[in-house]
Design a protein around this motif. Structure first.
Motif, PDB file in Angstrom:
ATOM      1  N   GLY A 163     -26.834  70.204  48.875  1.00 35.86           N
ATOM      2  CA  GLY A 163     -25.696  70.242  49.773  1.00 35.86           C
ATOM      3  C   GLY A 163     -25.082  68.865  49.966  1.00 35.86           C
ATOM      4  O   GLY A 163     -25.398  67.909  49.256  1.00 35.86           O
ATOM      5  N   VAL A 164     -24.212  68.763  50.948  1.00 38.31           N
ATOM      6  CA  VAL A 164     -23.479  67.525  51.221  1.00 38.31           C
ATOM      7  C   VAL A 164     -23.718  67.108  52.661  1.00 38.31           C
ATOM      8  O   VAL A 164     -23.719  67.942  53.568  1.00 38.31           O
ATOM      9  CB  VAL A 164     -21.961  67.710  50.992  1.00 38.31           C
ATOM     10  CG1 VAL A 164     -21.199  66.423  51.306  1.00 38.31           C
ATOM     11  CG2 VAL A 164     -21.687  68.154  49.559  1.00 38.31           C
ATOM     12  N   THR A 165     -23.933  65.816  52.861  1.00 35.45           N
ATOM     13  CA  THR A 165     -23.988  65.234  54.199  1.00 35.45           C
ATOM     14  C   THR A 165     -23.059  64.025  54.222  1.00 35.45           C
ATOM     15  O   THR A 165     -22.695  63.496  53.167  1.00 35.45           O
ATOM     16  CB  THR A 165     -25.406  64.760  54.566  1.00 35.45           C
ATOM     17  OG1 THR A 165     -25.824  63.764  53.624  1.00 35.45           O
ATOM     18  CG2 THR A 165     -26.392  65.914  54.573  1.00 35.45           C
ATOM     19  N   GLN A 193     -29.491  62.651  50.173  1.00 36.35           N
ATOM     20  CA  GLN A 193     -29.422  64.105  50.208  1.00 36.35           C
ATOM     21  C   GLN A 193     -29.583  64.665  48.800  1.00 36.35           C
ATOM     22  O   GLN A 193     -28.952  64.193  47.854  1.00 36.35           O
ATOM     23  CB  GLN A 193     -28.084  64.551  50.806  1.00 36.35           C
ATOM     24  CG  GLN A 193     -28.008  66.023  51.147  1.00 36.35           C
ATOM     25  CD  GLN A 193     -28.826  66.379  52.378  1.00 36.35           C
ATOM     26  OE1 GLN A 193     -29.321  65.503  53.071  1.00 36.35           O
ATOM     27  NE2 GLN A 193     -28.975  67.667  52.638  1.00 36.35           N
ATOM     28  N   VAL A 240     -17.011  63.070  56.853  1.00 37.08           N
ATOM     29  CA  VAL A 240     -16.431  64.209  57.558  1.00 37.08           C
ATOM     30  C   VAL A 240     -15.021  63.796  57.972  1.00 37.08           C
ATOM     31  O   VAL A 240     -14.837  62.722  58.557  1.00 37.08           O
ATOM     32  CB  VAL A 240     -17.266  64.583  58.799  1.00 37.08           C
ATOM     33  CG1 VAL A 240     -16.541  65.638  59.634  1.00 37.08           C
ATOM     34  CG2 VAL A 240     -18.643  65.084  58.392  1.00 37.08           C
ATOM     35  N   ASN A 300     -25.781  69.808  58.036  1.00 35.43           N
ATOM     36  CA  ASN A 300     -26.813  69.478  57.055  1.00 35.43           C
ATOM     37  C   ASN A 300     -27.556  68.207  57.453  1.00 35.43           C
ATOM     38  O   ASN A 300     -28.780  68.107  57.296  1.00 35.43           O
ATOM     39  CB  ASN A 300     -26.186  69.283  55.671  1.00 35.43           C
ATOM     40  CG  ASN A 300     -25.798  70.590  55.009  1.00 35.43           C
ATOM     41  OD1 ASN A 300     -26.241  71.662  55.411  1.00 35.43           O
ATOM     42  ND2 ASN A 300     -24.957  70.509  53.992  1.00 35.43           N
ATOM     43  N   GLU A 301     -26.822  67.235  57.947  1.00 39.89           N
ATOM     44  CA  GLU A 301     -27.427  65.955  58.308  1.00 39.89           C
ATOM     45  C   GLU A 301     -28.482  66.110  59.399  1.00 39.89           C
ATOM     46  O   GLU A 301     -29.522  65.449  59.372  1.00 39.89           O
ATOM     47  CB  GLU A 301     -26.335  64.990  58.772  1.00 39.89           C
ATOM     48  CG  GLU A 301     -26.840  63.604  59.141  1.00 39.89           C
ATOM     49  CD  GLU A 301     -25.717  62.704  59.620  1.00 39.89           C
ATOM     50  OE1 GLU A 301     -25.425  61.716  58.933  1.00 39.89           O
ATOM     51  OE2 GLU A 301     -25.123  63.004  60.680  1.00 39.89           O
ATOM     52  N   HIS A 323     -18.483  70.348  61.728  1.00 37.26           N
ATOM     53  CA  HIS A 323     -18.364  70.387  60.270  1.00 37.26           C
ATOM     54  C   HIS A 323     -19.720  70.672  59.621  1.00 37.26           C
ATOM     55  O   HIS A 323     -20.738  70.090  60.015  1.00 37.26           O
ATOM     56  CB  HIS A 323     -17.821  69.047  59.765  1.00 37.26           C
ATOM     57  CG  HIS A 323     -17.246  69.110  58.388  1.00 37.26           C
ATOM     58  ND1 HIS A 323     -18.036  69.136  57.260  1.00 37.26           N
ATOM     59  CD2 HIS A 323     -15.960  69.163  57.948  1.00 37.26           C
ATOM     60  CE1 HIS A 323     -17.263  69.185  56.188  1.00 37.26           C
ATOM     61  NE2 HIS A 323     -16.002  69.211  56.576  1.00 37.26           N
ATOM     62  N   LEU A 378     -14.113  73.178  55.237  1.00 38.60           N
ATOM     63  CA  LEU A 378     -14.444  72.463  54.007  1.00 38.60           C
ATOM     64  C   LEU A 378     -13.232  72.277  53.099  1.00 38.60           C
ATOM     65  O   LEU A 378     -13.330  71.596  52.074  1.00 38.60           O
ATOM     66  CB  LEU A 378     -15.530  73.227  53.245  1.00 38.60           C
ATOM     67  CG  LEU A 378     -16.876  73.359  53.966  1.00 38.60           C
ATOM     68  CD1 LEU A 378     -17.773  74.341  53.220  1.00 38.60           C
ATOM     69  CD2 LEU A 378     -17.556  72.010  54.101  1.00 38.60           C
ATOM     70  N   MET A 424     -24.052  61.146  52.158  1.00 38.06           N
ATOM     71  CA  MET A 424     -25.135  61.714  51.342  1.00 38.06           C
ATOM     72  C   MET A 424     -26.510  61.191  51.749  1.00 38.06           C
ATOM     73  O   MET A 424     -27.387  60.946  50.917  1.00 38.06           O
ATOM     74  CB  MET A 424     -24.883  61.469  49.854  1.00 38.06           C
ATOM     75  CG  MET A 424     -23.734  62.293  49.297  1.00 38.06           C
ATOM     76  SD  MET A 424     -23.915  64.086  49.558  1.00 38.06           S
ATOM     77  CE  MET A 424     -25.265  64.486  48.445  1.00 38.06           C
ATOM     78  N   TRP A 432     -21.083  69.643  56.954  1.00 35.52           N
ATOM     79  CA  TRP A 432     -21.792  68.474  56.429  1.00 35.52           C
ATOM     80  C   TRP A 432     -22.629  67.812  57.519  1.00 35.52           C
ATOM     81  O   TRP A 432     -23.742  67.348  57.255  1.00 35.52           O
ATOM     82  CB  TRP A 432     -20.805  67.456  55.865  1.00 35.52           C
ATOM     83  CG  TRP A 432     -20.070  67.923  54.652  1.00 35.52           C
ATOM     84  CD1 TRP A 432     -20.264  69.090  53.958  1.00 35.52           C
ATOM     85  CD2 TRP A 432     -19.012  67.233  53.984  1.00 35.52           C
ATOM     86  NE1 TRP A 432     -19.387  69.170  52.907  1.00 35.52           N
ATOM     87  CE2 TRP A 432     -18.609  68.048  52.897  1.00 35.52           C
ATOM     88  CE3 TRP A 432     -18.367  66.025  54.200  1.00 35.52           C
ATOM     89  CZ2 TRP A 432     -17.581  67.665  52.028  1.00 35.52           C
ATOM     90  CZ3 TRP A 432     -17.342  65.647  53.339  1.00 35.52           C
ATOM     91  CH2 TRP A 432     -16.965  66.459  52.264  1.00 35.52           C
ATOM     92  N   ASP A 464     -29.417  72.911  53.044  1.00 33.75           N
ATOM     93  CA  ASP A 464     -27.979  73.130  52.905  1.00 33.75           C
ATOM     94  C   ASP A 464     -27.613  74.373  53.700  1.00 33.75           C
ATOM     95  O   ASP A 464     -27.966  75.494  53.332  1.00 33.75           O
ATOM     96  CB  ASP A 464     -27.591  73.309  51.439  1.00 33.75           C
ATOM     97  CG  ASP A 464     -26.085  73.476  51.245  1.00 33.75           C
ATOM     98  OD1 ASP A 464     -25.335  73.318  52.235  1.00 33.75           O
ATOM     99  OD2 ASP A 464     -25.662  73.756  50.109  1.00 33.75           O
TER     100      ASP A 464
END
Length: 248
Positions: A31-33, A28, A97, A200-201, A195, A64, A36, A197, A44
């Motif tokens: 942002g955050v996954t 990634q 997560v 984002n994934e 969540h 978060l 990653m 994250w 993001d």
């Protein structure tokens, strides 16, 4: 990306009934996954927070916040809980997560689904029994000190039998095993996919209110079109075929 018009990308139709490990995905960049990695390394969802109303933003951003200590599960149950959540979600490195905390919070506050199977105990009791039974299986069948202490392959083997309802003896006799799996996974998946994250994934754009959607052509096919905030996936590779070609 997998051709979703065909079924052969689905894990249950693969020879080992398992998806490839997610580490084949790119790192990634924005942002955050979880761990990653993800198909959308430059996406993001938090960059769209200015399109959310105040109430939506408050609810989502609260997810978060650093989780506090567990309130429902005991210190003795915690290792098994975390090992179970990590194993079923393939979260084997940070960032994770905080699904264990999500499950714990719901059970501690009594925020249940509002129904339960007629032949099953209260969900809170089901969770405690499942964790006890997982430890028993790890010990009696595999000679391990506990489920959490078992190697990843052993934990996955136990989880595979759990998902098929093929565990018996000891505490399992107090449960409908298939339904116990359903109870646990509903809460685990709810915690994970609520969540940001996880959003984002998978490239999920987050709450559509009050922004709404403009382009409704769908994700695939001739009419496919992305919203302005969406990005292309980093790869069009089908993970099943990647494994079949021996590239992992």
């Amino acid at each position: 990306m997998a051709d979703t018009t065909r079924p052969d990308h689905l894990p249950n139709l693969r020879p080992d009934r398992k998806p490839p490990h997610p580490s084949w995905l790119p790192r990634q960049r924005r942002g955050v996954t979880p761990q990653m990695i993800g198909r959308y390394p430059d996406f993001d969802v938090l960059e769209t927070t200015d399109t959310w109303d105040r109430a939506t933003k408050k609810v989502v951003l609260a997810r978060l916040e650093p989780p506090g200590p567990l309130r429902f599960f005991t210190a003795e149950e915690e290792p098994c809980l975390r090992a179970f959540c990590d194993t079923v979600l393939a979260q084997d490195t940070e960032p994770r997560v905080p699904v264990a905390e999500s499950v714990d919070s719901k059970l501690a506050d009594g925020r249940l689904d509002g129904y339960q199977y007629a032949d099953m105990p209260d969900d809170r009791d089901t969770w405690r029994l499942v964790l006890r039974a997982l430890d028993e299986t790890a010990s009696s069948r595999y000679g391990k000190d506990s489920f959490a202490a078992a190697e990843p392959d052993t934990r996955e083997a136990i989880i595979d039998r759990f998902s098929d309802g093929r565990l018996e003896g000891g505490t399992w006799e107090r449960l409908n095993v298939k339904r116990a799996w359903s109870v646990c996974m509903r809460m685990v998946l709810s915690g994970f996919y609520s969540h940001p994250w996880a959003w984002n994934e998978i490239g999920f754009g987050g709450p559509a209110y009050p922004r709404g959607f403009m382009r409704l052509g769908g994700a695939t096919g001739d009419a496919a079109a992305r919203e302005p905030f969406e990005t292309r996936g980093a790869t069009d590779e089908d993970p099943v075929r990647v494994v079949q070609r021996g590239e992992l």
